[in-house]
Design an enzyme around this catalytic site. Sequence first.
Site, PDB file in Angstrom:
ATOM      1  N   GLY A  14       0.811  -1.218   0.000  1.00 22.75           N
ATOM      2  CA  GLY A  14       0.000   0.000   0.000  1.00 22.75           C
ATOM      3  C   GLY A  14       0.838   1.258   0.000  1.00 22.75           C
ATOM      4  CB  ALA A  15       4.329   2.012  -0.580  1.00 20.90           C
ATOM      5  N   GLY A  18      -1.404   7.534  -0.370  1.00 19.70           N
ATOM      6  CA  GLY A  18      -1.757   7.872   1.002  1.00 19.70           C
ATOM      7  C   GLY A  18      -0.683   7.696   2.065  1.00 19.70           C
ATOM      8  CB  ILE A  19      -1.049   6.168   5.429  1.00 21.92           C
ATOM      9  CG1 ILE A  19      -2.196   7.074   5.881  1.00 21.92           C
ATOM     10  CG2 ILE A  19      -0.174   5.746   6.591  1.00 21.92           C
ATOM     11  CD1 ILE A  19      -3.333   6.360   6.582  1.00 21.92           C
ATOM     12  N   GLY A  20       0.870   5.013   3.213  1.00 19.24           N
ATOM     13  CA  GLY A  20       2.016   4.165   2.848  1.00 19.24           C
ATOM     14  C   GLY A  20       3.021   4.899   1.980  1.00 19.24           C
ATOM     15  CB  SER A 143      -8.914   1.474  11.367  1.00 24.54           C
ATOM     16  OG  SER A 143      -9.863   2.511  11.527  1.00 24.54           O
ATOM     17  CE1 TYR A 168     -10.766  -0.222   6.266  1.00 26.15           C
ATOM     18  CE2 TYR A 168     -11.864   0.926   8.062  1.00 26.15           C
ATOM     19  CZ  TYR A 168     -10.744   0.718   7.288  1.00 26.15           C
ATOM     20  OH  TYR A 168      -9.595   1.437   7.532  1.00 26.15           O
TER      21      TYR A 168
HETATM   22  N1  LIG Z   1      -7.356   7.135   5.539  1.00 23.72           N
HETATM   23  C1  LIG Z   1      -7.846   6.900   6.754  1.00 23.72           C
HETATM   24  O1  LIG Z   1      -8.550   7.740   7.344  1.00 23.72           O
HETATM   25  C2  LIG Z   1      -7.528   5.621   7.480  1.00 23.72           C
HETATM   26  C3  LIG Z   1      -7.934   5.506   8.832  1.00 23.72           C
HETATM   27  C4  LIG Z   1      -7.642   4.315   9.503  1.00 23.72           C
HETATM   28  C5  LIG Z   1      -6.955   3.290   8.850  1.00 23.72           C
HETATM   29  N2  LIG Z   1      -6.593   3.431   7.536  1.00 23.72           N
HETATM   30  C6  LIG Z   1      -5.869   2.335   6.886  1.00 23.72           C
HETATM   31  O2  LIG Z   1      -4.678   2.857   6.333  1.00 23.72           O
HETATM   32  C7  LIG Z   1      -4.215   1.970   5.298  1.00 23.72           C
HETATM   33  C8  LIG Z   1      -3.751   2.794   4.109  1.00 23.72           C
HETATM   34  O3  LIG Z   1      -4.870   3.463   3.567  1.00 23.72           O
HETATM   35  P1  LIG Z   1      -4.812   4.930   2.956  1.00 23.72           P
HETATM   36  O4  LIG Z   1      -5.676   5.780   3.814  1.00 23.72           O
HETATM   37  O5  LIG Z   1      -3.418   5.348   2.700  1.00 23.72           O
HETATM   38  O6  LIG Z   1      -5.644   4.662   1.602  1.00 23.72           O
HETATM   39  P2  LIG Z   1      -5.274   4.741   0.044  1.00 23.72           P
HETATM   40  O7  LIG Z   1      -4.731   6.076  -0.294  1.00 23.72           O
HETATM   41  O8  LIG Z   1      -6.515   4.289  -0.647  1.00 23.72           O
HETATM   42  O9  LIG Z   1      -4.118   3.637  -0.124  1.00 23.72           O
HETATM   43  C9  LIG Z   1      -4.416   2.270  -0.092  1.00 23.72           C
HETATM   44  C10 LIG Z   1      -3.240   1.479  -0.622  1.00 23.72           C
HETATM   45  O10 LIG Z   1      -3.568   0.071  -0.589  1.00 23.72           O
HETATM   46  C11 LIG Z   1      -3.337  -0.477  -1.888  1.00 23.72           C
HETATM   47  N3  LIG Z   1      -4.262  -1.584  -2.186  1.00 23.72           N
HETATM   48  C12 LIG Z   1      -5.598  -1.603  -2.022  1.00 23.72           C
HETATM   49  N4  LIG Z   1      -6.097  -2.779  -2.443  1.00 23.72           N
HETATM   50  C13 LIG Z   1      -5.060  -3.513  -2.893  1.00 23.72           C
HETATM   51  C14 LIG Z   1      -4.931  -4.796  -3.476  1.00 23.72           C
HETATM   52  N5  LIG Z   1      -5.998  -5.585  -3.704  1.00 23.72           N
HETATM   53  N6  LIG Z   1      -3.692  -5.240  -3.804  1.00 23.72           N
HETATM   54  C15 LIG Z   1      -2.598  -4.461  -3.630  1.00 23.72           C
HETATM   55  N7  LIG Z   1      -2.656  -3.228  -3.081  1.00 23.72           N
HETATM   56  C16 LIG Z   1      -3.876  -2.758  -2.731  1.00 23.72           C
HETATM   57  C17 LIG Z   1      -3.591   0.708  -2.838  1.00 23.72           C
HETATM   58  O11 LIG Z   1      -3.029   0.430  -4.119  1.00 23.72           O
HETATM   59  P3  LIG Z   1      -3.492   1.264  -5.448  1.00 23.72           P
HETATM   60  O12 LIG Z   1      -2.654   2.514  -5.448  1.00 23.72           O
HETATM   61  O13 LIG Z   1      -3.166   0.322  -6.549  1.00 23.72           O
HETATM   62  O14 LIG Z   1      -4.962   1.558  -5.306  1.00 23.72           O
HETATM   63  C18 LIG Z   1      -2.894   1.818  -2.067  1.00 23.72           C
HETATM   64  O15 LIG Z   1      -1.499   1.758  -2.246  1.00 23.72           O
HETATM   65  C19 LIG Z   1      -5.379   1.007   5.028  1.00 23.72           C
HETATM   66  O16 LIG Z   1      -5.099  -0.237   5.646  1.00 23.72           O
HETATM   67  C20 LIG Z   1      -6.564   1.667   5.714  1.00 23.72           C
HETATM   68  O17 LIG Z   1      -7.510   0.726   6.153  1.00 23.72           O
HETATM   69  C21 LIG Z   1      -6.862   4.582   6.833  1.00 23.72           C
END
Ligand SMILES: NC(=O)c1ccc[n+]([C@@H]2O[C@H](COP(=O)([O-])OP(=O)(O)OC[C@H]3O[C@@H](n4cnc5c(N)ncnc54)[C@H](OP(=O)(O)O)[C@@H]3O)[C@@H](O)[C@H]2O)c1
Length: 283
Positions: A14-15, A18-20, A143, A168
Amino acid sequence: MAPALDGKVCVITGATSGIGRVAAMRLAQMGARLVLVARDPQRAEAILARLRATAPAAAHRAHYADLSRIAEMKRVAAEIAAAEPRIDLLINNAGALFGSRRLTEDGLERSFAVNHMAYFVLTLGLRERLIAAAPSRVVNTASTMHRVAWFDFDDLQYARFYNGVFAYARSKLCNILFTRELARRWAGTGVTVNCHHPGFTRTRFGNQSGLFWAPLVFAAKAFAIPPAWGARTLLHLATSPEVAGVTGGYFARCRPTRPSRSAEDDAAARRLWDESARIAGTA
Ligand SMILES: NC(=O)c1ccc[n+]([C@@H]2O[C@H](COP(=O)([O-])OP(=O)(O)OC[C@H]3O[C@@H](n4cnc5c(N)ncnc54)[C@H](OP(=O)(O)O)[C@@H]3O)[C@@H](O)[C@H]2O)c1
């Protein structure tokens, strides 16, 4: 001062967003060599180009897998294990919210597959490489949404009733239970494992969660923190000397935090492990 990570190998999911993405950039600036696990070569190449521009001394690379498919999770774990004799840091961070119930080719509900099973299969697949680098660390992105989740072991795939947010939330509860059980099982190996809540962060999260949830999440993001803040607790767990030796914890705002009662249920953690191992075919 940030600790130097020169020569350390960091595998991260997930890099590409977003966060990654923020975490990967920061770790590279600190000297780590990044090994990305991504599904989209174009998005991965874009972040690799930025990593190479920021930290050209390290041979950053990507491995490709759709983390919703168990065969892909296993293949990518084997590929990385073959390429990397030692892994200092594994960050399981990829995740998503799915507005409608659809099954993967393994017959798993998608949030359970991507948000939990991928963490499980990849981590176990890299076990020996993490131990070879001990003291090493695993960091799982969970989360605070886990607080609204409950377990129904008779319906882990939500066949009876589906709600995207609850599915989720349960997958994030799985992240905490997995962290606790992994810490227990790997005690004494020199590999620590912790998980965190990043805070509600303005990322691409929720953008593809369907006609009902996507506009709601989009509107709520007006109150969200920037990705650089959302990555802080992850980076704290990944790098801070303060948490060396700490294992099995749940953190928020860089501090140990008590999760929900369901997330402290060690019997459920063991049962989830057994179920996950059965599903992954590693039992
Ligand atoms: N944002 C929030 O408020 C929040 C709050 C609590 C926890 N989180 C957690 O934080 C983590 C990162 O999320 P984010 O907020 O940074 O969201 P994001 O911007 O949507 O990033 C998600 C990442 O996961 C990858 N991903 C999703 N499905 C995948 C799959 N089937 N195979 C391979 N890679 C996949 C995406 O790849 P692509 O670039 O290819 O789409 C992207 O790199 C998640 O686990 C989320 O549950 C987020």
